[in-house]
Structure formats: structure tokens, C-alpha cells
Design a protein around this motif. Structure first.
Motif, mmCIF file in Angstrom:
data_model
loop_
_atom_site.group_PDB
_atom_site.id
_atom_site.type_symbol
_atom_site.label_atom_id
_atom_site.label_comp_id
_atom_site.label_asym_id
_atom_site.label_seq_id
_atom_site.Cartn_x
_atom_site.Cartn_y
_atom_site.Cartn_z
ATOM 1 N N GLN A 150 0.826 -1.206 0.000
ATOM 2 C CA GLN A 150 0.000 0.000 0.000
ATOM 3 C C GLN A 150 0.861 1.258 0.000
ATOM 4 O O GLN A 150 0.595 2.209 -0.742
ATOM 5 C CB GLN A 150 -0.925 0.003 1.220
ATOM 6 C CG GLN A 150 -2.073 -0.991 1.128
ATOM 7 C CD GLN A 150 -2.957 -0.938 2.358
ATOM 8 O OE1 GLN A 150 -2.471 -0.847 3.489
ATOM 9 N NE2 GLN A 150 -4.262 -0.993 2.161
ATOM 10 N N THR A 169 -5.065 4.248 -0.268
ATOM 11 C CA THR A 169 -4.225 3.076 -0.021
ATOM 12 C C THR A 169 -4.711 1.826 -0.757
ATOM 13 O O THR A 169 -4.062 0.780 -0.677
ATOM 14 C CB THR A 169 -4.171 2.773 1.488
ATOM 15 O OG1 THR A 169 -5.501 2.695 2.010
ATOM 16 C CG2 THR A 169 -3.402 3.866 2.224
ATOM 17 N N ASP A 170 -5.845 1.914 -1.466
ATOM 18 C CA ASP A 170 -6.334 0.757 -2.220
ATOM 19 C C ASP A 170 -5.386 0.448 -3.373
ATOM 20 O O ASP A 170 -4.903 1.359 -4.055
ATOM 21 C CB ASP A 170 -7.737 1.024 -2.769
ATOM 22 C CG ASP A 170 -8.792 1.017 -1.676
ATOM 23 O OD1 ASP A 170 -8.463 0.607 -0.551
ATOM 24 O OD2 ASP A 170 -9.935 1.422 -1.951
ATOM 25 N N LEU A 171 -5.137 -0.832 -3.593
ATOM 26 C CA LEU A 171 -4.212 -1.233 -4.648
ATOM 27 C C LEU A 171 -4.871 -1.258 -6.023
ATOM 28 O O LEU A 171 -4.181 -1.180 -7.043
ATOM 29 C CB LEU A 171 -3.625 -2.618 -4.328
ATOM 30 C CG LEU A 171 -2.833 -2.713 -3.017
ATOM 31 C CD1 LEU A 171 -2.293 -4.123 -2.830
ATOM 32 C CD2 LEU A 171 -1.698 -1.701 -2.998
#
Length: 202
Positions: A49, A109-111
Motif C-alpha cells: 500500500q 491506499t487501495d491497490l
């Protein structure tokens, strides 16, 4: 290493030489190994992240949190949509302008993004009148219209942030500037800035 875990729940015993040690059954040992593996997986995920956020900040044309909501432009012959300007259905999203796409993430922070829009599909970008949210907060707005009729409305408490997005989208989508005045507005009022891809307008 054992001090990192819940030591109170571990079976401590004293040896003949006065030293304290832990005696674990096979089940307890397996549970401890599983806990270690979970911590390692979480550490790897957090590292990924952080690397993703760092990559966005270094390489994206523009990024940041905006409130968004979506609407569909009525097709020819359809009645005009109901005026739902006062409906407070704005949702916070982390928006990234990178390469030839606009990416929409739930969190920075999402991939993986929840959705995306190709810049070549954007036919119009324009500012909207500012709004006052239910909490009394003033927000500045703009929208992105695609060739498919999807209208993505965006808002922010920062006027500078909205201007930055309008400027970047106007440049990257290669849109032409068309100043216009809202219906019922005088020339002394703020103009609604509109950029359109003239070849796409029917």
C-alpha cells in the motif's frame, strides 16, 4: 520474539535452574505460527500500500480526494431528468489522473481502482455552481461528461483544487474553451467555465 504476542495467555513454568520458560502443546504452537504468518502477510500488504501511494504521488498528473456522484445525460426524446440538485448523495473518492485515464479509488491506499474513465471518452468538462452540504459546508463543483452520456459530478471545499482539476482535464482531454453564463444569471455573475470536444457534440 515471544514478547511481541499475548504473553499473559502463554503457559509459563519455572525450570529447575530458576529460569522461566514456555511450554506449548502442538495446537498452541500451530496457533502461534499462524499468528506469525498473519503478521507477515499484513506487513507485506501495508508495504504494498505504501509503495502504491508513493508511486501515485510521484507519477500521477494529479491526485486527491474529491466528493463525487454520477448522473446520466438523457437520450434524445427522453424527458429531462428530475432536478435532484439538493439530493446529498456525494461520496468521497480518491481520484487519480494518470496517463490516459482517470482512476477512482475508494481510498488512497487501495491497490486497485473501483472504476476508471478513458480520457478519449471525455467530451465535456465544466464548472458547476457551488453548493452547501447538509452540514453547512460550502463546496465548489465541476463535472466530467463522457461520450456515453455518463456525467461524473465532483466537488471539493477547495476552490484551488477544483481549478487544478479543470485545468488539467482541459489540457489532457484536448478540449476547447467555451465561456457560458447560467440561465437567469447576469453578466456580472461568475461565468460557468466549459470545455468541450467540438467534434463529439451532435
Amino acid at each position: 520474539m515471544l514478547n511481541m504476542f499475548s504473553l499473559r495467555g502463554l503457559p509459563w513454568v519455572s525450570s529447575s535452574d530458576g529460569q522461566e520458560k514456555v511450554e506449548l502443546t502442538a495446537t498452541e504452537l500451530e496457533s502461534l505460527r499462524s499468528e506469525l504468518a498473519d503478521l507477515e502477510d499484513r506487513e507485506a500488504h501495508l508495504k504494498a500500500q505504501l509503495e502504491h501511494v508513493d508511486e501515485i504521488l510521484r507519477s500521477a498528473r494529479l491526485s486527491g480526494y474529491l466528493y463525487i456522484r454520477t448522473r446520466w445525460k438523457p437520450l434524445p426524446g427522453e424527458p429531462p431528468p428530475i432536478d435532484d440538485t439538493d439530493v446529498d448523495d456525494w461520496l468521497p473518492r480518491f481520484i487519480v489522473l494518470h496517463g490516459s485515464c482517470i482512476f477512482f479509488y475508494l481510498l488512497s491506499t487501495d491497490l486497485s481502482p473501483q472504476d476508471s474513465t478513458v480520457l478519449s471518452d471525455v467530451v465535456e468538462v465544466a464548472s458547476l455552481p457551488s453548493i452547501t452540504r447538509e452540514n453547512g459546508e460550502m463546496q465548489y463543483c465541476f463535472y466530467i461528461l463522457t461520450r456515453h452520456g455518463l456525467r461524473i459530478e465532483c466537488s471539493s471545499i477547495s476552490k484551488i483544487q477544483v481549478y487544478s482539476w479543470l485545468s488539467a482535464l482541459q489540457t489532457d482531454c484536448k478540449l476547447d474553451y467555451e465561456p457560458s453564463t447560467p440561465n437567469g444569471s447576469s453578466e456580472n455573475n461568475c461565468q460557468i467555465c466549459t470545455w468541450v470536444k467540438k467534434t463529439e457534440i451532435r
